[in-house]
Design a protein around this motif. Structure first.
Motif, PDB file in Angstrom:
ATOM      1  N   LEU A 369      37.979  10.092  50.396  1.00 42.87           N
ATOM      2  CA  LEU A 369      38.637   9.688  51.635  1.00 42.87           C
ATOM      3  C   LEU A 369      39.733  10.697  51.976  1.00 42.87           C
ATOM      4  O   LEU A 369      40.421  11.190  51.083  1.00 42.87           O
ATOM      5  CB  LEU A 369      39.264   8.303  51.489  1.00 42.87           C
ATOM      6  N   VAL A 370      39.895  10.968  53.253  1.00 44.21           N
ATOM      7  CA  VAL A 370      40.934  11.883  53.700  1.00 44.21           C
ATOM      8  C   VAL A 370      41.817  11.154  54.711  1.00 44.21           C
ATOM      9  O   VAL A 370      41.333  10.378  55.533  1.00 44.21           O
ATOM     10  CB  VAL A 370      40.336  13.172  54.303  1.00 44.21           C
ATOM     11  N   LEU A 371      43.124  11.405  54.639  1.00 50.39           N
ATOM     12  CA  LEU A 371      44.068  10.763  55.540  1.00 50.39           C
ATOM     13  C   LEU A 371      44.138  11.540  56.851  1.00 50.39           C
ATOM     14  O   LEU A 371      44.593  12.685  56.885  1.00 50.39           O
ATOM     15  CB  LEU A 371      45.445  10.683  54.892  1.00 50.39           C
ATOM     16  N   GLU A 372      43.696  10.905  57.935  1.00 50.73           N
ATOM     17  CA  GLU A 372      43.717  11.516  59.260  1.00 50.73           C
ATOM     18  C   GLU A 372      44.387  10.565  60.248  1.00 50.73           C
ATOM     19  O   GLU A 372      43.972   9.404  60.364  1.00 50.73           O
ATOM     20  CB  GLU A 372      42.295  11.824  59.734  1.00 50.73           C
ATOM     21  N   ASP A 373      45.421  11.043  60.884  1.00 51.58           N
ATOM     22  CA  ASP A 373      46.164  10.233  61.867  1.00 51.58           C
ATOM     23  C   ASP A 373      46.613   8.891  61.277  1.00 51.58           C
ATOM     24  O   ASP A 373      46.525   7.845  61.923  1.00 51.58           O
ATOM     25  CB  ASP A 373      45.316   9.995  63.116  1.00 51.58           C
ATOM     26  N   GLY A 374      47.070   8.949  60.025  1.00 49.01           N
ATOM     27  CA  GLY A 374      47.610   7.757  59.389  1.00 49.01           C
ATOM     28  C   GLY A 374      46.589   6.768  58.861  1.00 49.01           C
ATOM     29  O   GLY A 374      46.947   5.647  58.491  1.00 49.01           O
ATOM     30  N   LYS A 375      45.285   7.177  58.799  1.00 48.24           N
ATOM     31  CA  LYS A 375      44.260   6.283  58.271  1.00 48.24           C
ATOM     32  C   LYS A 375      43.326   7.062  57.352  1.00 48.24           C
ATOM     33  O   LYS A 375      42.984   8.217  57.630  1.00 48.24           O
ATOM     34  CB  LYS A 375      43.447   5.655  59.410  1.00 48.24           C
ATOM     35  N   PHE A 376      42.932   6.424  56.239  1.00 48.93           N
ATOM     36  CA  PHE A 376      41.971   7.044  55.349  1.00 48.93           C
ATOM     37  C   PHE A 376      40.559   6.838  55.897  1.00 48.93           C
ATOM     38  O   PHE A 376      40.144   5.713  56.169  1.00 48.93           O
ATOM     39  CB  PHE A 376      42.081   6.468  53.931  1.00 48.93           C
ATOM     40  N   VAL A 377      39.859   7.939  56.054  1.00 54.17           N
ATOM     41  CA  VAL A 377      38.496   7.886  56.566  1.00 54.17           C
ATOM     42  C   VAL A 377      37.569   8.607  55.593  1.00 54.17           C
ATOM     43  O   VAL A 377      37.992   9.541  54.886  1.00 54.17           O
ATOM     44  CB  VAL A 377      38.398   8.525  57.972  1.00 54.17           C
ATOM     45  N   PRO A 378      36.311   8.195  55.513  1.00 54.67           N
ATOM     46  CA  PRO A 378      35.391   8.827  54.558  1.00 54.67           C
ATOM     47  C   PRO A 378      34.998  10.234  54.999  1.00 54.67           C
ATOM     48  O   PRO A 378      34.810  10.507  56.183  1.00 54.67           O
ATOM     49  CB  PRO A 378      34.179   7.880  54.572  1.00 54.67           C
ATOM     50  N   THR A 379      34.882  11.134  54.022  1.00 57.37           N
ATOM     51  CA  THR A 379      34.428  12.484  54.312  1.00 57.37           C
ATOM     52  C   THR A 379      32.912  12.574  54.227  1.00 57.37           C
ATOM     53  O   THR A 379      32.325  13.583  54.591  1.00 57.37           O
ATOM     54  CB  THR A 379      35.016  13.491  53.300  1.00 57.37           C
ATOM     55  N   GLY A 380      32.302  11.545  53.675  1.00 51.43           N
ATOM     56  CA  GLY A 380      30.843  11.565  53.486  1.00 51.43           C
ATOM     57  C   GLY A 380      30.443  11.877  52.069  1.00 51.43           C
ATOM     58  O   GLY A 380      29.275  11.762  51.698  1.00 51.43           O
ATOM     59  N   ASN A 381      31.428  12.249  51.223  1.00 51.41           N
ATOM     60  CA  ASN A 381      31.131  12.585  49.835  1.00 51.41           C
ATOM     61  C   ASN A 381      31.220  11.359  48.923  1.00 51.41           C
ATOM     62  O   ASN A 381      32.160  10.592  49.017  1.00 51.41           O
ATOM     63  CB  ASN A 381      32.091  13.649  49.320  1.00 51.41           C
ATOM     64  N   ARG A 382      30.231  11.221  48.046  1.00 57.79           N
ATOM     65  CA  ARG A 382      30.279  10.203  47.001  1.00 57.79           C
ATOM     66  C   ARG A 382      30.110  10.879  45.662  1.00 57.79           C
ATOM     67  O   ARG A 382      29.648  11.997  45.592  1.00 57.79           O
ATOM     68  CB  ARG A 382      29.162   9.163  47.213  1.00 57.79           C
TER      69      ARG A 382
END
Length: 382
Positions: A369-382
């Motif tokens: 997960l990467v923090l973007e604009d104050g929210k953690f969003v998935p990068t697509g990596n597992r």
């Protein structure tokens, strides 16, 4: 033989018989589990103290789960309720709590504690008492080794750190690392260091930090001077926020890996953590319809987005309810359900079954997960 003595003997036999029946009834009521009324789970977790934020997040997840479970009829028509004891995630408190829960025959399973050391301290009591201990946030590799009654859906620390090292290796070949000076922190660092070396990442500087630190700048300056391409933090949300803010204060602008997917970390770290990468199991941005249904319900009830620890708690109650429906709403029934159910369902892990040797989920892995604009969003990596 006099009438008096004969009557006395008959009277004594009647009294003795009555006492025996009473004793048998009393013995049954003390040792058996109720088959009507509410079904109780015991919660050992932090409501106060340094880890209280995690208890607050748990409570939200529990509340939403219980709303849904009880609206749907509970377990075979029996309402599900919780008995919560505040442990402060302190091993000295989890032990007497375990004794209390084992002695309370209305409790058919225990959930918690937050930290692995706090749970591990109490594990012998739960195993001797034959009460399932469901350590749903316990990533320490040794947690489930305590016995057949210690179970965890948590991805283990070795898997987390192997993935962490893999993701770090795509961004940097030289890193500085800070980690909590706790048993968990030391184990996390040892595993990360091993996997980093395997993936061609050099740890150019490392240092423990105290959990209650307020100023780690001297440590971070030394880490910066080692000229790393990225900084790695192994710990929790509050200390992660402290590290990343002070890291930016001392002039390091490179990639940061650390902190946690919690509202507290995001709030405390602020803009300093933008672009931060963490291990996680959940993101409210996940387009999966099941995830989005959960997010909608959570937002409606709490007016905020859910994070990992809300999901851990929500899934934990649902898994134990599913186990009870499979094996029976008793202590042994819960154990039987965990052993035999092959399709537990959750928001964080999806559909899974337990490995019966390790008492951990089969074939699951964290996501990046990467923090973007104050929210953690998935990068697509597992």
């Amino acid at each position: 033989m006099s009438k008096f003595s004969l009557g006395s003997r008959r009277g004594l036999k009647i009294v003795a018989g009555a006492l025996a029946v009473a004793a048998a009834v009393a013995g049954c009521s003390d040792s058996s589990e109720s088959t009507d009324g509410p079904v109780y789970f015991g919660i050992s977790g932090p409501k106060t103290g340094p880890s209280a934020e995690y208890g607050r997040l748990w409570q939200q997840g529990f509340d939403l789960a219980l709303d849904e479970i009880n609206a749907a009829g509970g377990i075979n028509g029996r309402k599900v309720e919780l008995k919560w004891e505040d442990s402060q995630s302190d091993p000295k408190q989890t032990v007497p709590i375990a004794t209390k829960f084992v002695d309370d025959k209305s409790i058919i399973a225990e959930l918690g504690d937050f930290s692995s050391p706090a749970s591990i301290a109490a594990s012998p009591i739960y195993n001797r008492g034959k009460l399932v201990q469901y350590g749903f946030t316990n990533s320490a590799v040794d947690f489930t080794k305590a016995g057949n009654y210690s179970w965890s859906p948590s991805i283990t620390l070795d898997v987390f750190q192997e993935r962490n090292a893999q993701w770090v290796s795509t961004k940097a070949k030289k890193v500085s690392v800070v980690y909590l000076e706790t048993d968990w922190g030391k184990q996390a660092f040892s595993l990360f260091e091993k996997f980093a070396a395997q993936k061609g990442v050099e740890v150019v500087y490392s240092s423990p930090i105290l959990p209650d630190s307020t100023d780690v700048k001297p440590i971070l300056i030394k880490g910066r001077e080692a000229d790393p391409e990225a900084f790695v933090h192994l710990g929790y949300g509050p200390d992660g926020a402290l590290v990343v803010k002070q890291l930016r204060d001392v002039g390091f602008s490179g990639q940061f890996f650390g902190g946690q997917n919690t509202p507290q970390f995001i709030s405390l770290a602020g803009a300093a953590a933008e672009g931060d990468i963490v291990n996680g199991v959940f993101s409210p941005a996940d387009p999966d319809p099941k995830v989005q249904d959960f997010v909608t319900k959570f937002r409606k009830k709490f007016n905020t987005d859910p994070g990992d620890f809300n999901v851990y708690a929500y899934d934990a109650v649902n898994v134990l309810v599913q186990a009870a429906k499979k094996g029976g709403a008793t202590r042994e029934g819960i154990l039987e359900g965990l052993k035999t159910e092959t399709a537990f369902t959750g928001i964080g892990l999806g559909t899974f079954a337990f490995d019966q040797e390790t008492r951990r989920p089969k074939g699951v892995s964290p996501r990046e997960l990467v923090l973007e604009d104050g929210k953690f969003v998935p990068t697509g990596n597992r």
